[in-house]
Write an enzyme that holds these catalytic residues in place. Structure first.
Site, PDB file in Angstrom:
ATOM      1  N   ARG A  84      -3.669  -0.795   5.111  1.00  0.00           N
ATOM      2  CA  ARG A  84      -2.551  -0.433   4.234  1.00  0.00           C
ATOM      3  C   ARG A  84      -1.440  -1.474   4.290  1.00  0.00           C
ATOM      4  O   ARG A  84      -1.223  -2.124   5.323  1.00  0.00           O
ATOM      5  CB  ARG A  84      -1.999   0.940   4.590  1.00  0.00           C
ATOM      6  N   CYS A 112      -4.588  -3.449   8.564  1.00  0.00           N
ATOM      7  CA  CYS A 112      -5.800  -3.842   7.844  1.00  0.00           C
ATOM      8  C   CYS A 112      -6.139  -2.860   6.731  1.00  0.00           C
ATOM      9  O   CYS A 112      -6.839  -3.217   5.775  1.00  0.00           O
ATOM     10  CB  CYS A 112      -6.974  -3.982   8.810  1.00  0.00           C
TER      11      CYS A 112
END
Length: 455
Positions: free
Chosen positions: A52, A50
């Site tokens: 990267r 969420c």
């Protein structure tokens, strides 16, 4: 060959960009296989969470590798390359390797030192290994990074200190009770902060959870998450008699509980300690409650103080891990340099054995009367001479490859033994073998995933 990282994270891109570049778990393997088909990409592992999306790759040339990775991202997500270019971060060589060590250890996470990212990094690496998109270099790098991250957490204890308000409440509760097994938790209010605290307490083994709220239906919804009990606000006094831990987060005007209301209940509890956490603003619980002998009251500022102190401890641990990373990079760099010497040694051996083979043919022509046994003895001893002659040069070239100016030293070594062309041939052969192995692994993965009725 060069290592490169291209991607976005919470530091370089807002969530509206990150969400457009997020790979779903089900598509991650296919994405890595498609990327492996791109020009210049020799190996790749994609890490997508969420916070990267990062592509770790080994490329034959940096500029072409950068271009094709960026083009792949734009094509896969059907987005203009120019639209995402300002948010993409590119790291190369040692900086790319160091970044992976920091990511795996949680130093690059939004919550410093968190451990969830380590599992995500390991999962991506194992998937890439299974489908054949990672190879010699990334397999070694990711394995080293995962092993290092585990050791770093164990030796520094970076994850041992709570850095969220909700978990700080758990930490304080443990200090008072020693353990939370079987403790009765009372949640006053069904807000987000109270819910998070309840989740953390429940995850640490508390026995029963009771939720009191103005709206009974909301109390029931929250209590259901913990197999708990819901009560109306009018039943608060009864709930306080049973509770060991109270979390209050209603944010109502005026106190939900005063010292005067709690004093008679304290006597009825017969000296049992009561841990109370007020995480509401404005406060729910009368500060005078702390004057009662068996009540331990903490408010949001107390928890923030705990979080600040713990964050300082994590930052100290992070500094130690940064120093440890320097050692890991040295070790990886030395391994990478010795990897380059493999085709040099192979070419040197091939040349020496070719000379030995020609010598044996010449002896057999000049001495046709030799028996089969004599030929075997001569062959064995001439090979032994070759191996003894090569021993010192091979040891020396390994040391040269691990030392300073390794590239120049290897070039000089190859020139002395006139094996430059042979080394290039060995390198091409190794690359072809690796590509063939990767293709075979990908084909095997496709066959394994195919339903039995299609076989």
């Amino acid at each position: 060959m060069q290592i490169i990282v291209v991607g976005v994270n919470y530091k370089t891109a807002p969530v509206e960009i990150r969400e457009k570049l997020a790979f779903g778990e089900a598509e991650l393997g296919e994405a890595m296989k498609q990327l492996a088909k791109q020009k210049s990409i020799l190996e790749n592992v994609i890490v997508s969470t969420c916070n990267r999306t990062e592509i770790y790759a080994v490329v034959d040339q940096l500029h072409t590798g950068r271009y094709y990775i960026k083009a792949f991202l734009a094509e896969w997500f059907d987005i203009e390359a120019e639209a995402i270019a300002p948010y993409l971060r590119v790291l190369e060589g040692e900086a790319a390797a160091g970044h992976l060590f920091r990511v795996a250890a949680g130093l690059d996470s939004m919550v410093l030192g968190e451990t969830q990212i380590l599992g995500q990094v390991k999962g991506s690496y194992l998937l890439a290994q299974e489908i054949g998109t990672s190879g010699t270099i990334l397999n070694h790098l990711f394995k080293q990074a995962v092993t290092f991250a585990k050791r770093a957490h164990s030796e520094t204890g970076i994850g041992a200190h709570a850095v969220s308000v909700s978990y700080a409440a758990v930490e304080l509760a443990k200090k008072i009770f020693g353990h939370l097994n079987g403790k009765h938790v009372l949640i006053i209010g069904a807000g987000k902060m109270g819910t998070l605290a309840a989740q953390n307490l429940y995850g640490n083994g508390v026995g029963k959870v009771t939720v009191v709220n103005r709206t009974l239906e909301k109390a029931k919804q929250l209590a259901a998450q913990f197999d708990g009990e819901a009560k109306s606000l009018g039943e608060l006094s009864c709930a306080l008699l049973e509770a060991d831990i109270v979390i209050s987060s209603t944010g109502a005007k005026g106190y939900m509980l005063t010292k005067e209301e709690m004093a008679p209940l304290e006597k009825m509890r017969k000296g049992r300690p009561l841990f109370m956490v007020d995480i509401a603003v404005p406060r729910d619980l009368d500060p005078a409650l702390a004057e009662l002998e068996t009540v331990f009251l903490y408010d949001i500022d107390d928890l923030q103080d705990v979080v600040a102190a713990n964050l300082a401890e994590r930052q100290k641990a992070a500094a130690l891990i940064e120093e440890m990373i320097e050692g890991e990079l040295v070790a990886f760099g030395q391994w990478l340099q010795t990897l380059g010497v493999v085709p040099v040694i192979a070419a040197l051996r091939e040349k020496a054995l070719a000379i030995q083979a020609e010598t044996m043919k010449s002896l057999e022509r000049k001495l046709p009367h030799l028996s089969e046994r004599d030929r075997k003895v001569l062959n064995k001893h001439t090979k032994s001479i070759i191996n003894q002659l090569l021993r010192d040069p091979i040891l020396q070239v390994k040391e040269l490859a691990a030392g300073p100016n390794a590239d120049e030293a290897l070039q000089l070594f190859m020139k002395i033994f006139n094996i430059e062309d042979a080394v290039k041939a060995e390198q091409r052969s190794a690359q072809r073998a690796e590509v063939q192995l990767r293709d075979e692994q990908q084909a095997e993965a496709v066959r394994a995933a195919r339903p039995s009725w299609q076989l």
